[in-house]
Design a protein around this motif. Sequence first.
Motif, PDB file in Angstrom:
ATOM      1  N   ASP A  61      -0.241  15.204 -50.585  1.00  0.00           N
ATOM      2  CA  ASP A  61       1.178  15.119 -50.915  1.00  0.00           C
ATOM      3  C   ASP A  61       1.477  13.725 -51.461  1.00  0.00           C
ATOM      4  O   ASP A  61       1.274  12.731 -50.783  1.00  0.00           O
ATOM      5  CB  ASP A  61       1.975  15.381 -49.639  1.00  0.00           C
ATOM      6  CG  ASP A  61       3.475  15.320 -49.834  1.00  0.00           C
ATOM      7  OD1 ASP A  61       3.956  14.812 -50.854  1.00  0.00           O
ATOM      8  OD2 ASP A  61       4.184  15.776 -48.911  1.00  0.00           O
ATOM      9  N   ARG A  63       4.560  11.461 -53.110  1.00  0.00           N
ATOM     10  CA  ARG A  63       6.014  11.390 -53.335  1.00  0.00           C
ATOM     11  C   ARG A  63       6.359  10.029 -53.926  1.00  0.00           C
ATOM     12  O   ARG A  63       5.766   9.025 -53.557  1.00  0.00           O
ATOM     13  CB  ARG A  63       6.776  11.596 -52.032  1.00  0.00           C
ATOM     14  CG  ARG A  63       6.558  12.991 -51.466  1.00  0.00           C
ATOM     15  CD  ARG A  63       7.190  13.143 -50.099  1.00  0.00           C
ATOM     16  NE  ARG A  63       6.804  14.407 -49.522  1.00  0.00           N
ATOM     17  CZ  ARG A  63       7.667  15.342 -49.155  1.00  0.00           C
ATOM     18  NH1 ARG A  63       8.957  15.149 -49.308  1.00  0.00           N
ATOM     19  NH2 ARG A  63       7.234  16.465 -48.649  1.00  0.00           N
ATOM     20  N   LYS A  67      11.552  10.431 -53.155  1.00  0.00           N
ATOM     21  CA  LYS A  67      10.604  11.029 -52.198  1.00  0.00           C
ATOM     22  C   LYS A  67      11.051  12.401 -51.679  1.00  0.00           C
ATOM     23  O   LYS A  67      10.720  12.803 -50.577  1.00  0.00           O
ATOM     24  CB  LYS A  67      10.327  10.077 -51.043  1.00  0.00           C
ATOM     25  CG  LYS A  67       9.755   8.752 -51.527  1.00  0.00           C
ATOM     26  CD  LYS A  67       9.266   7.920 -50.398  1.00  0.00           C
ATOM     27  CE  LYS A  67       8.756   6.569 -50.755  1.00  0.00           C
ATOM     28  NZ  LYS A  67       8.184   6.291 -51.991  1.00  0.00           N
ATOM     29  N   LYS A  68      11.778  13.152 -52.501  1.00  0.00           N
ATOM     30  CA  LYS A  68      12.263  14.470 -52.104  1.00  0.00           C
ATOM     31  C   LYS A  68      11.344  15.590 -52.536  1.00  0.00           C
ATOM     32  O   LYS A  68      11.380  16.672 -51.990  1.00  0.00           O
ATOM     33  CB  LYS A  68      13.658  14.706 -52.679  1.00  0.00           C
ATOM     34  CG  LYS A  68      14.693  13.802 -52.065  1.00  0.00           C
ATOM     35  CD  LYS A  68      16.059  14.099 -52.611  1.00  0.00           C
ATOM     36  CE  LYS A  68      17.081  13.199 -51.966  1.00  0.00           C
ATOM     37  NZ  LYS A  68      18.428  13.495 -52.423  1.00  0.00           N
ATOM     38  N   ALA A  70       7.535  17.081 -53.053  1.00  0.00           N
ATOM     39  CA  ALA A  70       6.122  16.958 -52.677  1.00  0.00           C
ATOM     40  C   ALA A  70       5.291  17.350 -53.883  1.00  0.00           C
ATOM     41  O   ALA A  70       5.159  18.528 -54.200  1.00  0.00           O
ATOM     42  CB  ALA A  70       5.806  17.857 -51.486  1.00  0.00           C
ATOM     43  N   GLY A  85       9.840  21.431 -52.905  1.00  0.00           N
ATOM     44  CA  GLY A  85      11.047  20.629 -52.784  1.00  0.00           C
ATOM     45  C   GLY A  85      12.251  21.524 -52.589  1.00  0.00           C
ATOM     46  O   GLY A  85      12.113  22.688 -52.214  1.00  0.00           O
TER      47      GLY A  85
END
Length: 119
Positions: A61, A63, A67-68, A70, A85
């Motif tokens: 993952d 981000r 950072k919202k 993946a 997301g």
Amino acid sequence: MSEPKTHSGSCHCGNVRYEATLALGQVVACNCSICNRVGHLLAFVPVEQFRLLSGEDSLVDYRFNAKKIAHLFCSTCGIHPFGRGKGPDGKETYAVNVRCLDGVDPRTLEVMHYDGKSI
């Protein structure tokens, strides 16, 4: 727009395999810093239309920015088969990289260009 169909997809090495039920009428080409470099062509599906078949332990993952989202990629081959997301409506969604779907020729799809670089 085409009728919804269940498509199989994977990363390059086959560790990550999934199915997504979607209509492939229009796909999104985003110009944000990651999509532009990776070359994504995206189709969005709600969680109930996506099924990870194998390779969850192979996914990494990544981000950035808010950072919202993946941005997921295979730890073996580095391919980005899909991401996770929330859509604009706040519901969980998957962003499927249609270039990773079996038997789909992305040259036949209508591409909508999205300006993610300016967001």
